[in-house]
Design an enzyme around this catalytic site. Sequence first.
Site, PDB file in Angstrom:
ATOM      1  N   ASN A   7     -48.268  -4.952  39.478  1.00 68.14           N
ATOM      2  CA  ASN A   7     -48.685  -6.329  39.249  1.00 68.14           C
ATOM      3  C   ASN A   7     -48.031  -7.167  40.353  1.00 68.14           C
ATOM      4  O   ASN A   7     -46.817  -7.372  40.348  1.00 68.14           O
ATOM      5  CB  ASN A   7     -48.237  -6.811  37.868  1.00 68.14           C
ATOM      6  CG  ASN A   7     -48.638  -8.255  37.597  1.00 68.14           C
ATOM      7  OD1 ASN A   7     -48.638  -9.096  38.477  1.00 68.14           O
ATOM      8  ND2 ASN A   7     -48.961  -8.548  36.353  1.00 68.14           N
ATOM      9  N   GLU A  34     -53.171  -9.011  38.658  1.00 63.26           N
ATOM     10  CA  GLU A  34     -52.908 -10.421  38.963  1.00 63.26           C
ATOM     11  C   GLU A  34     -53.064 -10.698  40.457  1.00 63.26           C
ATOM     12  O   GLU A  34     -52.203 -11.322  41.074  1.00 63.26           O
ATOM     13  CB  GLU A  34     -51.533 -10.851  38.459  1.00 63.26           C
ATOM     14  CG  GLU A  34     -51.496 -11.087  36.953  1.00 63.26           C
ATOM     15  CD  GLU A  34     -50.367 -11.989  36.527  1.00 63.26           C
ATOM     16  OE1 GLU A  34     -50.600 -13.199  36.394  1.00 63.26           O
ATOM     17  OE2 GLU A  34     -49.242 -11.474  36.323  1.00 63.26           O
ATOM     18  N   ASP A 149     -50.572  -3.130  34.193  1.00 61.04           N
ATOM     19  CA  ASP A 149     -49.620  -3.948  33.453  1.00 61.04           C
ATOM     20  C   ASP A 149     -50.156  -4.049  32.035  1.00 61.04           C
ATOM     21  O   ASP A 149     -51.121  -4.757  31.769  1.00 61.04           O
ATOM     22  CB  ASP A 149     -49.518  -5.328  34.104  1.00 61.04           C
ATOM     23  CG  ASP A 149     -48.666  -6.302  33.310  1.00 61.04           C
ATOM     24  OD1 ASP A 149     -48.107  -5.893  32.273  1.00 61.04           O
ATOM     25  OD2 ASP A 149     -48.569  -7.470  33.719  1.00 61.04           O
ATOM     26  N   ASN A 151     -48.474  -5.158  29.423  1.00 60.14           N
ATOM     27  CA  ASN A 151     -47.846  -6.218  28.626  1.00 60.14           C
ATOM     28  C   ASN A 151     -47.446  -5.721  27.243  1.00 60.14           C
ATOM     29  O   ASN A 151     -47.509  -6.454  26.251  1.00 60.14           O
ATOM     30  CB  ASN A 151     -48.759  -7.440  28.527  1.00 60.14           C
ATOM     31  CG  ASN A 151     -48.548  -8.417  29.676  1.00 60.14           C
ATOM     32  OD1 ASN A 151     -47.417  -8.766  29.991  1.00 60.14           O
ATOM     33  ND2 ASN A 151     -49.634  -8.828  30.319  1.00 60.14           N
ATOM     34  N   ASP A 220     -45.169  -1.800  32.552  1.00 64.86           N
ATOM     35  CA  ASP A 220     -46.143  -1.278  33.506  1.00 64.86           C
ATOM     36  C   ASP A 220     -46.163   0.238  33.370  1.00 64.86           C
ATOM     37  O   ASP A 220     -45.113   0.886  33.488  1.00 64.86           O
ATOM     38  CB  ASP A 220     -45.767  -1.688  34.928  1.00 64.86           C
ATOM     39  CG  ASP A 220     -45.669  -3.207  35.071  1.00 64.86           C
ATOM     40  OD1 ASP A 220     -46.677  -3.827  35.408  1.00 64.86           O
ATOM     41  OD2 ASP A 220     -44.567  -3.761  34.808  1.00 64.86           O
ATOM     42  N   ASP A 249     -42.601 -10.476  40.053  1.00 62.67           N
ATOM     43  CA  ASP A 249     -41.641 -10.219  38.978  1.00 62.67           C
ATOM     44  C   ASP A 249     -41.783  -8.802  38.421  1.00 62.67           C
ATOM     45  O   ASP A 249     -40.997  -8.399  37.562  1.00 62.67           O
ATOM     46  CB  ASP A 249     -41.746 -11.260  37.864  1.00 62.67           C
ATOM     47  CG  ASP A 249     -43.173 -11.574  37.446  1.00 62.67           C
ATOM     48  OD1 ASP A 249     -44.114 -11.065  38.082  1.00 62.67           O
ATOM     49  OD2 ASP A 249     -43.365 -12.342  36.474  1.00 62.67           O
ATOM     50  N   HIS A 250     -42.774  -8.043  38.924  1.00 62.97           N
ATOM     51  CA  HIS A 250     -42.977  -6.648  38.535  1.00 62.97           C
ATOM     52  C   HIS A 250     -42.640  -5.727  39.698  1.00 62.97           C
ATOM     53  O   HIS A 250     -42.762  -6.110  40.874  1.00 62.97           O
ATOM     54  CB  HIS A 250     -44.438  -6.384  38.148  1.00 62.97           C
ATOM     55  CG  HIS A 250     -44.899  -7.116  36.938  1.00 62.97           C
ATOM     56  ND1 HIS A 250     -45.118  -6.493  35.722  1.00 62.97           N
ATOM     57  CD2 HIS A 250     -45.225  -8.430  36.751  1.00 62.97           C
ATOM     58  CE1 HIS A 250     -45.545  -7.384  34.854  1.00 62.97           C
ATOM     59  NE2 HIS A 250     -45.625  -8.562  35.437  1.00 62.97           N
TER      60      HIS A 250
END
Length: 259
Positions: A7, A34, A149, A151, A220, A249-250
């Site tokens: 991501n 994303e 991802d 989530n 992930d 941030d991933h």
Amino acid sequence: MKLATWNVNSLNVRIGHVLNWLATNPVDALCLQETKLTDDRFPSAALEQIGYRAVFTGQKTYNGVAILSPHELHDVVRGMPDFVDEQQRVITATIDAGTGPVRVICAYFPNGQSVESDKYRYKLDWCDAMHGHASAELARHERVALLGDYNIAPEDRDVHDPAAWQGQVLCTDAERARFKALTALGLVDTFRMFEQPERTFSWWDYRQLAFQKNQGLRIDHILASQALAASCTSCVIDRSTRKQTQPSDHAPVVASFAP
């Protein structure tokens, strides 16, 4: 063969990171989430210069997914055929890295926002639709990988502070049940096939020095059909990208497979 998911939290911002990472970490498929780009702005030319083709589906500001590969990408499906959704979250394609075809599903699962939100109900419905999509692909293809991802942190050991996250979105029983339903189809969590260091995560909040304190979650994942998982030799999370300037941030997750 290597399959990876990342991501990137805006491909426009992170295209340099992706190009640099691929230069030192060549893979047979990299699934991005994303991307946050409309299709006319996707950086196909930059990727072609380093030998990668791309299939993608995007939208302005939010969501967007892509599969990058040095190999031809066949039988591309955008979205989930039985789930009407304006959000661009899924793309599926077949690659052949010389060891036989692999059906690759790149997915950006909804976040859900909060358990009281309509977005949480949408997330659960979306996960149910993904279960149907994955099941259909498994019925047609022997070697399938579902990367993205999710989530969802599948277990407490995938959370830096299980008590604080208990009942919170990403960690609810209903979300974890959806993850288990995917594994019940015969999809294998490749990361958990191997002994891993404790507190290994793939996402850390930008706030409160979460990465520096390793206060993260493993959300992930690379799930593989049993026929594909049988040849999996490793699955790792590359934390190095999170140390860069203006990082996502991933962190990327990479699974390797024997011929």
